[in-house]
Design a protein around this motif. Sequence first.
Motif: not given
Length: 150
Positions: A4-14
């Motif tokens: 793998i080449n890392g984490i592309a994105h993370i989504q946080l819910t606010v």
Amino acid sequence: MIDINGIAHIQLTVKRLDRSRPFYRALLHDTFGMTIQYDDDTTFYCIGGRTGVLIREAAAEHRDTGFDQWRVGLHHMCFRLRSREDVDTLHAALVDMGTRIVTAPYDGPWAPGYYSVLFEDPDGIRLEANFVPGAGNLAVIKDRPLVPPR
């Protein structure tokens, strides 16, 4: 095996995007220099440093539910910085922003040279930023799992 080449994105819910946007703009764009990819009524999304962080508002029926790092789901999220000085600079910026600091910069036991600051967003979502020199635990574990001390 896939490398793998890392984490592309993370989504946080606010709870409320209008309340969280200024914090995340100050952290991600102003402090980390990430590029704002989307900024509209429903989404705030920044990319940079091979990382993407997206913020969206919770559905109306869930806005009264607070963040709990011990429930199923996200415990905390940690940004990797390039130096101890970056951790200290971030800490100063967070203090200037009025951010709740959970743990001021300290040396942690999780990897050789681990240095981090732990803080919370406006909804109490735990965020961390650390610096680990070199390969960190990858240099220690090589081909075996790291057994945590008891």
